[in-house]
Design a protein around this motif. Structure first.
Motif, PDB file in Angstrom:
ATOM      1  N   ARG A   1      24.431  25.712  71.808  1.00  0.00           N
ATOM      2  CA  ARG A   1      25.217  25.599  70.572  1.00  0.00           C
ATOM      3  C   ARG A   1      24.306  25.394  69.369  1.00  0.00           C
ATOM      4  O   ARG A   1      24.772  25.110  68.275  1.00  0.00           O
ATOM      5  CB  ARG A   1      26.206  24.423  70.673  1.00  0.00           C
ATOM      6  CG  ARG A   1      27.201  24.528  71.814  1.00  0.00           C
ATOM      7  CD  ARG A   1      28.237  23.438  71.758  1.00  0.00           C
ATOM      8  NE  ARG A   1      29.168  23.647  70.652  1.00  0.00           N
ATOM      9  CZ  ARG A   1      30.241  24.418  70.703  1.00  0.00           C
ATOM     10  NH1 ARG A   1      30.511  25.087  71.810  1.00  0.00           N
ATOM     11  NH2 ARG A   1      31.037  24.537  69.661  1.00  0.00           N
ATOM     12  N   ALA A   2      23.001  25.530  69.590  1.00  0.00           N
ATOM     13  CA  ALA A   2      22.046  25.238  68.502  1.00  0.00           C
ATOM     14  C   ALA A   2      20.893  26.236  68.504  1.00  0.00           C
ATOM     15  O   ALA A   2      19.994  26.151  69.329  1.00  0.00           O
ATOM     16  CB  ALA A   2      21.509  23.823  68.665  1.00  0.00           C
ATOM     17  N   ILE A   3      20.943  27.176  67.575  1.00  0.00           N
ATOM     18  CA  ILE A   3      19.847  28.115  67.373  1.00  0.00           C
ATOM     19  C   ILE A   3      19.409  27.982  65.922  1.00  0.00           C
ATOM     20  O   ILE A   3      20.232  28.079  65.006  1.00  0.00           O
ATOM     21  CB  ILE A   3      20.272  29.564  67.683  1.00  0.00           C
ATOM     22  CG1 ILE A   3      20.596  29.705  69.183  1.00  0.00           C
ATOM     23  CG2 ILE A   3      19.169  30.549  67.276  1.00  0.00           C
ATOM     24  CD1 ILE A   3      21.210  31.026  69.569  1.00  0.00           C
ATOM     25  N   ALA A   4      18.127  27.745  65.722  1.00  0.00           N
ATOM     26  CA  ALA A   4      17.619  27.513  64.365  1.00  0.00           C
ATOM     27  C   ALA A   4      17.654  28.799  63.546  1.00  0.00           C
ATOM     28  O   ALA A   4      17.288  29.871  64.023  1.00  0.00           O
ATOM     29  CB  ALA A   4      16.193  26.985  64.438  1.00  0.00           C
ATOM     30  N   GLY A   5      18.068  28.659  62.290  1.00  0.00           N
ATOM     31  CA  GLY A   5      18.163  29.803  61.400  1.00  0.00           C
ATOM     32  C   GLY A   5      16.826  30.415  61.039  1.00  0.00           C
ATOM     33  O   GLY A   5      16.773  31.505  60.475  1.00  0.00           O
ATOM     34  N   CYS A   6      15.711  29.748  61.371  1.00  0.00           N
ATOM     35  CA  CYS A   6      14.396  30.291  61.009  1.00  0.00           C
ATOM     36  C   CYS A   6      14.050  31.539  61.815  1.00  0.00           C
ATOM     37  O   CYS A   6      13.209  32.336  61.405  1.00  0.00           O
ATOM     38  CB  CYS A   6      13.305  29.238  61.163  1.00  0.00           C
ATOM     39  SG  CYS A   6      13.056  28.644  62.834  1.00  0.00           S
ATOM     40  N   PHE A   7      14.701  31.727  62.975  1.00  0.00           N
ATOM     41  CA  PHE A   7      14.482  32.930  63.778  1.00  0.00           C
ATOM     42  C   PHE A   7      15.692  33.106  64.691  1.00  0.00           C
ATOM     43  O   PHE A   7      15.743  32.569  65.781  1.00  0.00           O
ATOM     44  CB  PHE A   7      13.183  32.819  64.583  1.00  0.00           C
ATOM     45  CG  PHE A   7      12.630  34.154  65.011  1.00  0.00           C
ATOM     46  CD1 PHE A   7      12.117  35.038  64.073  1.00  0.00           C
ATOM     47  CD2 PHE A   7      12.617  34.526  66.341  1.00  0.00           C
ATOM     48  CE1 PHE A   7      11.604  36.274  64.460  1.00  0.00           C
ATOM     49  CE2 PHE A   7      12.102  35.750  66.746  1.00  0.00           C
ATOM     50  CZ  PHE A   7      11.586  36.633  65.810  1.00  0.00           C
ATOM     51  N   MET A   8      16.652  33.867  64.215  1.00  0.00           N
ATOM     52  CA  MET A   8      17.955  33.967  64.880  1.00  0.00           C
ATOM     53  C   MET A   8      18.395  35.436  64.889  1.00  0.00           C
ATOM     54  O   MET A   8      18.518  36.062  63.839  1.00  0.00           O
ATOM     55  CB  MET A   8      18.962  33.113  64.091  1.00  0.00           C
ATOM     56  CG  MET A   8      20.407  33.335  64.421  1.00  0.00           C
ATOM     57  SD  MET A   8      21.515  32.538  63.197  1.00  0.00           S
ATOM     58  CE  MET A   8      21.464  30.835  63.734  1.00  0.00           C
ATOM     59  N   MET A   9      18.577  36.008  66.067  1.00  0.00           N
ATOM     60  CA  MET A   9      18.989  37.406  66.160  1.00  0.00           C
ATOM     61  C   MET A   9      20.505  37.469  66.354  1.00  0.00           C
ATOM     62  O   MET A   9      21.050  36.856  67.276  1.00  0.00           O
ATOM     63  CB  MET A   9      18.266  38.106  67.303  1.00  0.00           C
ATOM     64  CG  MET A   9      18.458  39.608  67.244  1.00  0.00           C
ATOM     65  SD  MET A   9      17.090  40.543  67.953  1.00  0.00           S
ATOM     66  CE  MET A   9      17.497  40.492  69.672  1.00  0.00           C
ATOM     67  N   VAL A  10      21.177  38.210  65.481  1.00  0.00           N
ATOM     68  CA  VAL A  10      22.638  38.241  65.461  1.00  0.00           C
ATOM     69  C   VAL A  10      23.124  39.680  65.597  1.00  0.00           C
ATOM     70  O   VAL A  10      22.639  40.577  64.904  1.00  0.00           O
ATOM     71  CB  VAL A  10      23.187  37.630  64.142  1.00  0.00           C
ATOM     72  CG1 VAL A  10      24.709  37.519  64.209  1.00  0.00           C
ATOM     73  CG2 VAL A  10      22.554  36.266  63.869  1.00  0.00           C
ATOM     74  N   ASN A  11      24.085  39.884  66.479  1.00  0.00           N
ATOM     75  CA  ASN A  11      24.691  41.204  66.627  1.00  0.00           C
ATOM     76  C   ASN A  11      25.526  41.508  65.391  1.00  0.00           C
ATOM     77  O   ASN A  11      26.260  40.639  64.903  1.00  0.00           O
ATOM     78  CB  ASN A  11      25.559  41.237  67.889  1.00  0.00           C
ATOM     79  CG  ASN A  11      25.970  42.646  68.262  1.00  0.00           C
ATOM     80  OD1 ASN A  11      26.711  43.302  67.534  1.00  0.00           O
ATOM     81  ND2 ASN A  11      25.488  43.111  69.392  1.00  0.00           N
ATOM     82  N   SER A  12      25.438  42.711  64.879  1.00  0.00           N
ATOM     83  CA  SER A  12      26.179  43.051  63.657  1.00  0.00           C
ATOM     84  C   SER A  12      27.683  42.904  63.849  1.00  0.00           C
ATOM     85  O   SER A  12      28.420  42.651  62.898  1.00  0.00           O
ATOM     86  CB  SER A  12      25.834  44.463  63.186  1.00  0.00           C
ATOM     87  OG  SER A  12      26.092  45.400  64.198  1.00  0.00           O
ATOM     88  N   ARG A  13      28.141  42.995  65.106  1.00  0.00           N
ATOM     89  CA  ARG A  13      29.582  42.807  65.378  1.00  0.00           C
ATOM     90  C   ARG A  13      30.045  41.395  65.026  1.00  0.00           C
ATOM     91  O   ARG A  13      31.212  41.181  64.713  1.00  0.00           O
ATOM     92  CB  ARG A  13      29.890  43.091  66.859  1.00  0.00           C
ATOM     93  CG  ARG A  13      29.794  44.561  67.239  1.00  0.00           C
ATOM     94  CD  ARG A  13      30.230  44.807  68.676  1.00  0.00           C
ATOM     95  NE  ARG A  13      29.390  44.099  69.636  1.00  0.00           N
ATOM     96  CZ  ARG A  13      29.810  43.136  70.459  1.00  0.00           C
ATOM     97  NH1 ARG A  13      31.067  42.742  70.444  1.00  0.00           N
ATOM     98  NH2 ARG A  13      28.985  42.558  71.301  1.00  0.00           N
ATOM     99  N   VAL A  14      29.121  40.432  65.121  1.00  0.00           N
ATOM    100  CA  VAL A  14      29.474  39.050  64.759  1.00  0.00           C
ATOM    101  C   VAL A  14      29.867  39.000  63.285  1.00  0.00           C
ATOM    102  O   VAL A  14      30.917  38.460  62.921  1.00  0.00           O
ATOM    103  CB  VAL A  14      28.299  38.081  65.042  1.00  0.00           C
ATOM    104  CG1 VAL A  14      28.592  36.696  64.466  1.00  0.00           C
ATOM    105  CG2 VAL A  14      28.029  37.995  66.547  1.00  0.00           C
ATOM    106  N   PHE A  15      29.036  39.572  62.427  1.00  0.00           N
ATOM    107  CA  PHE A  15      29.332  39.557  60.987  1.00  0.00           C
ATOM    108  C   PHE A  15      30.588  40.365  60.668  1.00  0.00           C
ATOM    109  O   PHE A  15      31.388  39.969  59.813  1.00  0.00           O
ATOM    110  CB  PHE A  15      28.144  40.108  60.196  1.00  0.00           C
ATOM    111  CG  PHE A  15      26.900  39.282  60.337  1.00  0.00           C
ATOM    112  CD1 PHE A  15      26.867  37.965  59.893  1.00  0.00           C
ATOM    113  CD2 PHE A  15      25.758  39.815  60.919  1.00  0.00           C
ATOM    114  CE1 PHE A  15      25.719  37.188  60.023  1.00  0.00           C
ATOM    115  CE2 PHE A  15      24.601  39.058  61.053  1.00  0.00           C
ATOM    116  CZ  PHE A  15      24.584  37.741  60.601  1.00  0.00           C
ATOM    117  N   GLN A  16      30.778  41.471  61.374  1.00  0.00           N
ATOM    118  CA  GLN A  16      31.965  42.294  61.135  1.00  0.00           C
ATOM    119  C   GLN A  16      33.232  41.564  61.582  1.00  0.00           C
ATOM    120  O   GLN A  16      34.303  41.778  61.032  1.00  0.00           O
ATOM    121  CB  GLN A  16      31.818  43.639  61.856  1.00  0.00           C
ATOM    122  CG  GLN A  16      30.792  44.548  61.189  1.00  0.00           C
ATOM    123  CD  GLN A  16      30.225  45.620  62.107  1.00  0.00           C
ATOM    124  OE1 GLN A  16      30.346  45.547  63.324  1.00  0.00           O
ATOM    125  NE2 GLN A  16      29.585  46.629  61.530  1.00  0.00           N
TER     126      GLN A  16
END
Length: 202
Positions: free
Chosen positions: A146-161
């Motif tokens: 439940r904790a991933i640091a924003g300094c290096f975080m890979m996010v699937n574009s589907r999450v933002f969509q």
């Protein structure tokens, strides 16, 4: 494709080591984007001159971490990015990070955020510890978090969509936790792996 989005504000001294490190990434389909928050230290000129293959977007003012990343995320999605790496300007990466991320992503389509073992995540750590961790990295492991640091975080574009972009009300700190909480609530998994990354942390 993966897009690595680096937000920069007067961080030229960090770009001098972080950009060559990112450019050493062993992955064929990677675009690197620098989003500059109106730096006054020559960062933009330095990147144009030294790293012509890196795309640069210059904001008219300092949009902070959240706003700067959102500029990059919008552009990356518009250009067809499948995954977006939100990377601070003060990191060193293990060249296989993208390859490892894609390997993890292929195990479950519900994985929406991937994190790494960040040396110097919350307090300063000697870079030699990172080199040692890279030497000792043998076998990939990963698990839910439940904790991933924003300094290096890979996010699937589907999450933002699905859930929208980073909440700019936070400006600085907390916005990465909020993004993860919203992603988890929407049914995405967040996982962290043991591949080491170094963060200057100051």
């Amino acid at each position: 494709p993966i897009w690595a989005c680096i937000v920069n504000w007067n961080g030229r001294k960090h770009l001098e080591y972080s950009l060559p490190s990112l450019l050493s990434t062993q992955y064929p389909n990677l675009e690197i984007l620098l989003v500059d928050n109106a730096s006054k230290d020559g960062s933009v000129e330095y990147v144009h001159k030294t790293f012509p293959r890196i795309k640069v977007v210059v904001n008219e003012s300092n949009l902070m971490w959240a706003g700067g990343n959102n500029v990059g995320i919008r552009l990356a999605i518009e250009k067809g990015a499948d995954w977006i790496m939100l990377a601070n300007n003060d990191i060193l990466v293990e060249p296989r990070w993208a390859e490892v991320g894609m390997k993890i992503a292929s195990t479950d389509s519900s994985i929406g955020i991937i994190g790494y073992d960040v040396i110097g995540e919350s307090e300063k750590a000697d870079v030699d510890l990172w080199y040692l961790a890279c030497d000792n990295f043998k076998e990939l492991t990963f698990g839910d978090t439940r904790a991933i640091a924003g300094c290096f975080m890979m996010v699937n574009s589907r999450v933002f969509q699905s859930i929208g972009l980073i909440d700019e009300a936070y400006q600085l700190y907390g916005e990465d936790n909020d993004l993860e909480a919203r992603a988890l609530k929407a049914g995405f998994r967040a996982v962290r792996c043991n591949l080491p990354i170094w963060h200057y942390s100051e």
